[in-house]
Scaffold this active site. Structure first.
Site, PDB file in Angstrom:
ATOM      1  N   LYS A   1     -60.461  93.528  53.769  1.00 34.43           N
ATOM      2  CA  LYS A   1     -60.201  94.788  52.841  1.00 34.43           C
ATOM      3  C   LYS A   1     -61.385  95.620  52.609  1.00 34.43           C
ATOM      4  O   LYS A   1     -62.071  95.025  51.901  1.00 34.43           O
ATOM      5  CB  LYS A   1     -59.269  94.351  51.841  1.00 34.43           C
TER       6      LYS A   1
ATOM      7  N   GLY B   1     -57.165  98.135  38.278  1.00 37.59           N
ATOM      8  CA  GLY B   1     -57.019  97.480  37.016  1.00 37.59           C
ATOM      9  C   GLY B   1     -56.668  98.210  35.809  1.00 37.59           C
ATOM     10  O   GLY B   1     -56.332  97.928  34.561  1.00 37.59           O
TER      11      GLY B   1
ATOM     12  N   ALA C   1     -53.924  99.256  44.188  1.00 36.91           N
ATOM     13  CA  ALA C   1     -54.472  99.587  42.826  1.00 36.91           C
ATOM     14  C   ALA C   1     -53.662 100.542  41.800  1.00 36.91           C
ATOM     15  O   ALA C   1     -53.210 101.342  42.319  1.00 36.91           O
ATOM     16  CB  ALA C   1     -56.045  99.929  42.923  1.00 36.91           C
ATOM     17  N   GLY C   2     -53.713 100.037  40.621  1.00 32.55           N
ATOM     18  CA  GLY C   2     -53.256 100.862  39.471  1.00 32.55           C
ATOM     19  C   GLY C   2     -51.550 100.539  39.129  1.00 32.55           C
ATOM     20  O   GLY C   2     -51.146 100.865  38.118  1.00 32.55           O
TER      21      GLY C   2
ATOM     22  N   ASN D   1     -53.279  92.916  41.764  1.00 35.32           N
ATOM     23  CA  ASN D   1     -54.207  91.671  41.083  1.00 35.32           C
ATOM     24  C   ASN D   1     -53.842  91.609  39.854  1.00 35.32           C
ATOM     25  O   ASN D   1     -52.808  90.864  39.262  1.00 35.32           O
ATOM     26  CB  ASN D   1     -55.576  91.588  41.776  1.00 35.32           C
ATOM     27  N   THR D   2     -54.649  92.641  39.123  1.00 38.13           N
ATOM     28  CA  THR D   2     -54.457  92.570  37.673  1.00 38.13           C
ATOM     29  C   THR D   2     -53.136  92.780  37.086  1.00 38.13           C
ATOM     30  O   THR D   2     -52.894  91.946  36.142  1.00 38.13           O
ATOM     31  CB  THR D   2     -55.253  93.852  36.973  1.00 38.13           C
TER      32      THR D   2
END
Lengths: 69, 260
Positions: free
Chosen positions: B102, B163, B189-190, B211-212
Site C-alpha cells: 500500500k 483518521g 481513509a475517512g 483502521n481508525t
C-alpha cells in the site's frame, strides 16, 4: 568495532549479520535488513560479515493502517 | 445470495471480503486479533518500522497474525518522499516475502493528504521493480487515471482525511473515478461509522480500507462486525440496483379497488 544500527552507534565484536541478529534476540525470519542502504537478502545473513563503519537498518512489521504509525 | 460469486480480484488474486483493515491503534494484540476476525477482512495493512534494539521484550505483530489466513499489505505510512516510500517497500518485501504494497506518500502532517507528485514517482519505480502497487491517493479522477495507466493494481482514493471519520466527503468525485477506472477502486481513509462504509459500497466501490474507525471505536470488536455488515450490505444494495430518487411520492399500494 563500531557500527550504526537503526541510527544508534553501537560497539560490537566482529560478527555475521545472522550472529548479530541472534545476539540481539531477533528472529531473522521476522525482519528485513538494509546494509549501507541496500537490502540484504535473507540468504546472505550467514555469509555477510559486519565491517567497521557499517550502517544497518533492521525493520519489522508493526500495527498500522490508514494512519500514521 | 447474489454475493456468492462476487469476488474482489486484485492483480489476479481473489478475495471474498471487500473490507480491508489496519492493525494500528488497538489496546492490545488480543483485541486486534478479535476485531480483525469479526471484520471478516482478508487483507490487513501493517506498517514497517525499526526494531527496538535495546528492548526486545515486546511481542511481535506477526506472532499474532496467521499469515496463511490473511494477506499482509505493508504500507508506507509516514513517508513524505518517493525515496523513503520506495526504500520502505523494498524492506517490506524482504520482511514479508510478498510484493503487495500500500503505497502512500504524504504531503503534510496536518492533513496527511497525499503528495501525488512523489506518489507517481514512487509508483513508477516500484511497478518497474515488480511490486503490486495499491496507491493511497486523492479523490482526483485525473491522478487515479494516471496511476491506473502506469500499472497500479488498484487505486485507493481517500474518502476524507486519514483518521478524520468524516465519511465520503465528495461522492461525486468517487463516482467519476468509478466511471473512469477499470482496476479496483478502494476507498481508503475517512470512514467514521458503518453508514460511511455502506455509502462507499453503494456508490460502486470495490472495497473499503479502514483502521481508525474500528480501532478507535469504544467497542472495536462490535464496530468491526458493524463494518463487516455495512460493506456487505452496501455491496448487495449496489448490485441490486437502487430505485431512482424522485421528488414526489409514488404509491406502493394498488390504486384499483379503493373503497372510496
Amino acid at each position: 568495532m563500531n557500527i550504526t544500527t537503526n541510527g544508534e552507534a553501537v560497539s560490537i565484536d566482529p560478527l555475521t549479520v545472522q550472529q548479530y541478529l541472534v545476539s540481539l534476540g531477533i528472529d531473522p525470519r521476522r525482519v528485513a535488513v538494509e546494509l549501507n542502504l541496500d537490502i540484504l537478502p535473507k540468504a546472505q545473513y550467514e555469509t555477510t560479515l559486519l565491517k567497521e563503519g557499517d550502517a544497518l537498518e533492521i525493520v519489522h512489521f508493526v500495527g498500522g493502517g490508514a494512519l500514521r504509525g | 445470495m447474489p454475493s456468492t460469486n462476487d469476488k474482489l480480484v486484485i492483480a489476479g488474486r481473489e478475495f471474498d471480503s471487500r473490507l480491508m483493515v489496519g492493525t494500528g491503534k488497538y489496546a492490545d494484540f488480543q483485541q486486534m486479533v478479535r476485531a480483525i476476525e469479526v471484520s471478516g477482512a482478508q487483507i490487513i495493512t501493517v506498517a514497517v518500522r525499526r526494531v527496538n534494539i535495546s528492548d526486545r521484550s515486546k511481542e511481535s505483530l506477526l506472532d499474532h497474525i496467521d499469515q496463511k489466513k490473511y494477506t499482509l499489505l505493508p504500507n508506507t505510512a509516514g513517508c513524505y518522499t518517493a525515496d523513503d516510500a520506495i526504500r520502505t517497500c523494498r524492506l517490506a518485501r524482504e520482511a514479508g516475502l510478498s510484493d503487495f504494497v500500500k503505497l502512500e506518500v504524504l504531503g503534510d502532517e496536518k492533513t496527511l493528504f497525499p503528495n501525488n507528485e512523489e506518489l507517481l514517482k514512487a509508483a513508477k519505480v516500484l511497478i518497474a521493480e515488480g511490486f503490486t502497487v495499491l496507491p493511497y491517493t486523492s479523490d482526483d479522477p485525473i491522478i487515479c487515471k494516471r496511476l491506473e495507466d502506469m500499472g497500479c493494481a488498484a487505486v485507493m482514493p481517500l474518502g476524507a482525511p486519514i483518521g478524520s471519520g468524516l465519511g465520503i466527503r465528495n461522492p461525486y468525485n468517487i463516482q467519476i473515478i468509478l466511471e473512469t477506472i477499470k482496476v479496483p477502486v478502494i476507498v481508503d481513509a475517512g470512514v467514521g461509522t458503518a453508514s460511511d462504509a455502506a455509502i462507499a459500497m453503494e456508490l460502486g466501490c470495490d472495497g473499503v480500507l479502514m483502521n481508525t474507525a474500528i480501532a478507535g471505536a469504544q467497542d472495536p470488536v462490535a464496530m468491526a462486525e458493524a463494518m463487516n455488515l455495512a460493506v456487505r450490505a452496501g455491496r448487495l444494495a449496489y448490485r441490486a440496483g437502487r430505485i431512482p430518487r424522485k421528488l414526489y411520492a409514488s404509491a406502493s399500494s394498488p390504486l384499483a379497488g379503493l373503497i372510496a
